[in-house]
Design a protein around this motif. Sequence first.
Motif, PDB file in Angstrom:
ATOM      1  N   SER A 321       0.984  -1.099   0.043  1.00 56.90           N
ATOM      2  CA  SER A 321      -0.134  -0.064   0.197  1.00 56.90           C
ATOM      3  C   SER A 321       0.921   1.334  -0.088  1.00 56.90           C
ATOM      4  O   SER A 321       2.063   1.148   0.357  1.00 56.90           O
ATOM      5  CB  SER A 321      -0.868  -0.002   1.264  1.00 56.90           C
ATOM      6  N   ASP A 322       0.233   2.269  -0.192  1.00 58.31           N
ATOM      7  CA  ASP A 322       0.976   3.766  -0.513  1.00 58.31           C
ATOM      8  C   ASP A 322       0.027   4.793   0.347  1.00 58.31           C
ATOM      9  O   ASP A 322      -0.810   4.908  -0.273  1.00 58.31           O
ATOM     10  CB  ASP A 322       1.114   4.132  -1.903  1.00 58.31           C
ATOM     11  N   LEU A 323       0.384   4.766   1.669  1.00 60.31           N
ATOM     12  CA  LEU A 323      -0.731   5.238   2.524  1.00 60.31           C
ATOM     13  C   LEU A 323      -0.451   6.855   3.002  1.00 60.31           C
ATOM     14  O   LEU A 323      -1.269   7.335   3.647  1.00 60.31           O
ATOM     15  CB  LEU A 323      -0.975   4.480   3.751  1.00 60.31           C
ATOM     16  N   TYR A 324       0.928   7.192   2.558  1.00 63.24           N
ATOM     17  CA  TYR A 324       1.085   8.610   3.124  1.00 63.24           C
ATOM     18  C   TYR A 324       1.527   9.549   1.979  1.00 63.24           C
ATOM     19  O   TYR A 324       1.971   9.233   1.120  1.00 63.24           O
ATOM     20  CB  TYR A 324       2.141   8.308   4.420  1.00 63.24           C
ATOM     21  N   PRO A 325       1.289  11.003   2.603  1.00 63.27           N
ATOM     22  CA  PRO A 325       1.680  11.831   1.391  1.00 63.27           C
ATOM     23  C   PRO A 325       3.191  11.828   1.279  1.00 63.27           C
ATOM     24  O   PRO A 325       4.139  11.554   1.903  1.00 63.27           O
ATOM     25  CB  PRO A 325       1.819  13.271   2.249  1.00 63.27           C
ATOM     26  N   VAL A 326       3.698  12.225  -0.192  1.00 66.61           N
ATOM     27  CA  VAL A 326       4.965  12.277  -0.678  1.00 66.61           C
ATOM     28  C   VAL A 326       5.270  13.649  -1.274  1.00 66.61           C
ATOM     29  O   VAL A 326       4.062  14.226  -1.988  1.00 66.61           O
ATOM     30  CB  VAL A 326       5.490  11.362  -1.517  1.00 66.61           C
ATOM     31  N   PRO A 327       6.313  14.170  -1.140  1.00 68.47           N
ATOM     32  CA  PRO A 327       6.370  15.732  -1.951  1.00 68.47           C
ATOM     33  C   PRO A 327       6.228  15.383  -3.432  1.00 68.47           C
ATOM     34  O   PRO A 327       6.836  14.379  -3.875  1.00 68.47           O
ATOM     35  CB  PRO A 327       7.823  16.153  -1.619  1.00 68.47           C
ATOM     36  N   GLN A 328       5.708  16.294  -4.109  1.00 70.19           N
ATOM     37  CA  GLN A 328       5.662  16.203  -5.640  1.00 70.19           C
ATOM     38  C   GLN A 328       7.100  16.042  -6.112  1.00 70.19           C
ATOM     39  O   GLN A 328       7.119  15.620  -7.208  1.00 70.19           O
ATOM     40  CB  GLN A 328       4.829  17.474  -6.174  1.00 70.19           C
ATOM     41  N   SER A 329       7.901  16.849  -5.550  1.00 74.99           N
ATOM     42  CA  SER A 329       9.399  16.963  -6.207  1.00 74.99           C
ATOM     43  C   SER A 329       9.843  15.474  -6.155  1.00 74.99           C
ATOM     44  O   SER A 329      10.929  15.149  -7.038  1.00 74.99           O
ATOM     45  CB  SER A 329      10.214  17.729  -5.189  1.00 74.99           C
ATOM     46  N   GLU A 330       9.540  14.589  -5.250  1.00 77.61           N
ATOM     47  CA  GLU A 330       9.936  13.276  -5.153  1.00 77.61           C
ATOM     48  C   GLU A 330       9.167  12.237  -6.065  1.00 77.61           C
ATOM     49  O   GLU A 330       9.913  11.541  -6.801  1.00 77.61           O
ATOM     50  CB  GLU A 330       9.752  12.687  -3.647  1.00 77.61           C
ATOM     51  N   ARG A 331       7.988  12.481  -6.143  1.00 76.79           N
ATOM     52  CA  ARG A 331       7.036  11.422  -6.619  1.00 76.79           C
ATOM     53  C   ARG A 331       5.688  12.117  -6.848  1.00 76.79           C
ATOM     54  O   ARG A 331       5.096  12.606  -6.068  1.00 76.79           O
ATOM     55  CB  ARG A 331       7.182  10.155  -6.139  1.00 76.79           C
ATOM     56  N   LYS A 332       5.194  12.007  -8.347  1.00 79.20           N
ATOM     57  CA  LYS A 332       3.878  12.328  -8.019  1.00 79.20           C
ATOM     58  C   LYS A 332       2.730  11.361  -8.246  1.00 79.20           C
ATOM     59  O   LYS A 332       2.832  10.422  -8.901  1.00 79.20           O
ATOM     60  CB  LYS A 332       3.431  13.092  -9.819  1.00 79.20           C
ATOM     61  N   LYS A 333       1.808  11.555  -7.155  1.00 78.42           N
ATOM     62  CA  LYS A 333       0.837  10.603  -6.838  1.00 78.42           C
ATOM     63  C   LYS A 333      -0.507  10.763  -6.818  1.00 78.42           C
ATOM     64  O   LYS A 333      -0.854  12.042  -6.495  1.00 78.42           O
ATOM     65  CB  LYS A 333       1.287   9.325  -5.768  1.00 78.42           C
ATOM     66  N   ASN A 334      -1.321  10.181  -7.048  1.00 76.03           N
ATOM     67  CA  ASN A 334      -2.785  10.453  -7.090  1.00 76.03           C
ATOM     68  C   ASN A 334      -2.973  10.591  -5.401  1.00 76.03           C
ATOM     69  O   ASN A 334      -2.705   9.724  -4.833  1.00 76.03           O
ATOM     70  CB  ASN A 334      -3.679   9.132  -7.593  1.00 76.03           C
ATOM     71  N   THR A 335      -3.612  11.949  -5.118  1.00 80.14           N
ATOM     72  CA  THR A 335      -3.706  12.274  -3.708  1.00 80.14           C
ATOM     73  C   THR A 335      -5.473  11.747  -3.441  1.00 80.14           C
ATOM     74  O   THR A 335      -5.515  11.880  -2.155  1.00 80.14           O
ATOM     75  CB  THR A 335      -3.490  13.573  -3.487  1.00 80.14           C
ATOM     76  N   HIS A 336      -6.052  11.139  -4.139  1.00 81.90           N
ATOM     77  CA  HIS A 336      -7.528  10.958  -3.608  1.00 81.90           C
ATOM     78  C   HIS A 336      -7.303   9.529  -3.142  1.00 81.90           C
ATOM     79  O   HIS A 336      -6.985   8.527  -3.892  1.00 81.90           O
ATOM     80  CB  HIS A 336      -8.476  10.868  -4.890  1.00 81.90           C
ATOM     81  N   ALA A 337      -7.979   9.067  -2.120  1.00 82.43           N
ATOM     82  CA  ALA A 337      -7.868   7.925  -1.649  1.00 82.43           C
ATOM     83  C   ALA A 337      -8.704   6.833  -2.218  1.00 82.43           C
ATOM     84  O   ALA A 337      -9.813   7.026  -3.012  1.00 82.43           O
ATOM     85  CB  ALA A 337      -8.580   7.884  -0.161  1.00 82.43           C
ATOM     86  N   SER A 338      -7.957   5.534  -2.341  1.00 83.34           N
ATOM     87  CA  SER A 338      -8.568   4.507  -3.130  1.00 83.34           C
ATOM     88  C   SER A 338      -8.367   3.130  -2.469  1.00 83.34           C
ATOM     89  O   SER A 338      -7.263   3.184  -1.883  1.00 83.34           O
ATOM     90  CB  SER A 338      -8.689   4.583  -4.549  1.00 83.34           C
ATOM     91  N   ALA A 339      -9.277   1.940  -2.759  1.00 77.47           N
ATOM     92  CA  ALA A 339      -8.794   0.731  -2.366  1.00 77.47           C
ATOM     93  C   ALA A 339      -8.673  -0.137  -3.623  1.00 77.47           C
ATOM     94  O   ALA A 339      -9.854   0.129  -4.477  1.00 77.47           O
ATOM     95  CB  ALA A 339      -9.994   0.281  -1.383  1.00 77.47           C
ATOM     96  N   TRP A 340      -7.767  -0.937  -3.564  1.00 79.25           N
ATOM     97  CA  TRP A 340      -7.661  -1.683  -4.870  1.00 79.25           C
ATOM     98  C   TRP A 340      -7.786  -3.374  -4.600  1.00 79.25           C
ATOM     99  O   TRP A 340      -6.938  -3.761  -3.732  1.00 79.25           O
ATOM    100  CB  TRP A 340      -6.178  -1.647  -5.466  1.00 79.25           C
ATOM    101  N   HIS A 341      -8.510  -4.082  -5.499  1.00 74.71           N
ATOM    102  CA  HIS A 341      -8.596  -5.379  -5.243  1.00 74.71           C
ATOM    103  C   HIS A 341      -7.579  -5.914  -6.591  1.00 74.71           C
ATOM    104  O   HIS A 341      -8.629  -6.347  -7.489  1.00 74.71           O
ATOM    105  CB  HIS A 341     -10.215  -5.749  -5.442  1.00 74.71           C
TER     106      HIS A 341
END
Length: 598
Positions: A321-341
């Motif tokens: 899982s990827d659960l915590y914020p990361v700075p955009q300068s490090e990596r751009k990620k979707n910031t909207h929560a979701s669950a994946w099967h």
Amino acid sequence: MRPSLFLALALCLPSAARAATLQEQAAQFIDDYSHLYQGAYTAAQEASWKASTDVTPEHEGRRTGANAAQAGVTGSPYVIEKTRGLLKRKTELDERTLRQLQRIWWLAAENPNDIPETVARRVEAESRQSSTLDSFPFCAERAPDGKACAKPTTANEIAEILASSSTDVATHLDYWLASKESGPALKPGLVALRGLRNEVARHFDYPSYFDLQVAWYDMTAPEMMAMLESVLQDIRPLYEQIHCYAKHELAKRFHQPVPKGPIPAHWLPNRWAQEWPGLVEGVNLDPYFKDRQPEWIVKQAEGFFTSMGFDPLPGNFWKNSDLYPVPQSERKKNTHASAWHIDIDHNVRSLQSIEPNADWWSTAHHELGHIFYFLAYARPEVPILLRDGAMRAFHEGFGDMVAIAARQEPYLRQVGVLPADAKIDERRWLLAEAMDSIVFLPFAAGTMTHWERDLYAGDMPPEQWNARWWRYARQYQGVAPPEPRGEELCDACTKTHINDNPAYYYTYAIGTVFKYQLHDHICRSILRQEPRRCNYYGSREAGDFLKALLAKGATEDWRKLMRETVGSELSSKPMMDYFSPLLDYLKKENKGRACGWR
Ligand code: X8Z
Ligand code: ZN
């Protein structure tokens, strides 16, 4: 190999001596399809995960490829023909078979490969739109040249500033405007996608893409709109009082005159005005989470489910899982929560950007609700195609229902979020909850759903999109933009789901109503507790009831399951009962105030 040819070979019928019955043929077809589907779905999920957690052109390209391969399976002309033929002979097939065939049909309608160019364009456009959405660089302040960004910001920061109790209306306006900057970047993609989504649905004879999505409820679009209208009618008197209260509180907070009509959108503590947390004086939960670690929030949410007898989350959840914020300068990620099967089995994960506050507290419970639901129906007795919520709104409602329980005062005291000596005012506490649940409905069932219905079923011209959005925001929510919003902007486009989960949002409205039905049933009939002070942390009986419901997946008709589970079809009565003390309370609070916005 072309996908259609590959499928025709892979899905060949058994060469038994006696001719197989239609039921046997269908079972074999579903079996073969499910096997291929699970493989293609898993590959597409893995590629999408990578593209959503690390937005790069390369990952976007891989997602496009994996989604195209999945579309090759689900929309293969062979699959379409075979399913059409079987569905024509419904009477010879059992219910479980029909339920699976129906799903194969709906999935085929998303990507019918007998119009391969449209499908290819759609798959590519969907992937590109998600990348634009997930990597958009928000900016709180421009450099003097008006172009370069002097103060980059994030979705979490925008949410935090809008929800803060700051009295600085100018900062609110800056951040509200910043939150709308993604609209123009997303509009061209949505114009193209609207056309492509409608094209695939109409190819399958659905009036529009909106109708195709509503069909998952076995309903027509007008039936869905009528159901939502009745919920909106039920809540209207209460919503009008809440609106009045909020308008006066906010005017006081910002030292502004009370507007005669709608509330200015930038005064509200959420960028789409969909929930209004922190408005009730004396009930702000954020400070209680301030000193917690984000990890504690997820573990505590897991603990709620395990306390009811659910198995702990599997190691793969924690590892991937990827659960915590990361700075955009490090990596751009979707910031909207979701669950994946990921594999429709036991490989599960969640994407979040958890910060220690009340909003993420609820969201973490919501997302884990999805995950525990996935795991509950991932069992051999439930076929791959029916490993899903009994309906989409069950999925959305389940974790949210646990979030209701997780904000009940006895529980918050029990886990030490509320200090032992904290005194709470029950009416105000309830009002704060209504600022989430009741306030959400005019947005979800009103603005969002009507706008998307017009977008797809009404082929709304792009030069009317913004005006229509604000017309609905005013009509349903009583909210108006702080300044004129022209059609070069696209405020609806800034909402995540409009881009990447289209024509789905009424699901949250239904989930909201349903979660109070479930909560009411658990509290009154199982735990014999009053729903407004009901604690099911640690209750095995509540857990057993929920596990039995979730484990069915989509094997049964949702209406029947609802009647059996909570004793009625969708009804806002338990929700209205729950909030009933508020109407009189607010009428007194609002006495002498000018209310309304029409
Ligand atoms: O999108 C979500 C969840 C993921 S399914 C975080 N929700 C809606 C939203 O944020 O707009 C939950 C409530 C409404
Ligand atoms: Zn959800």
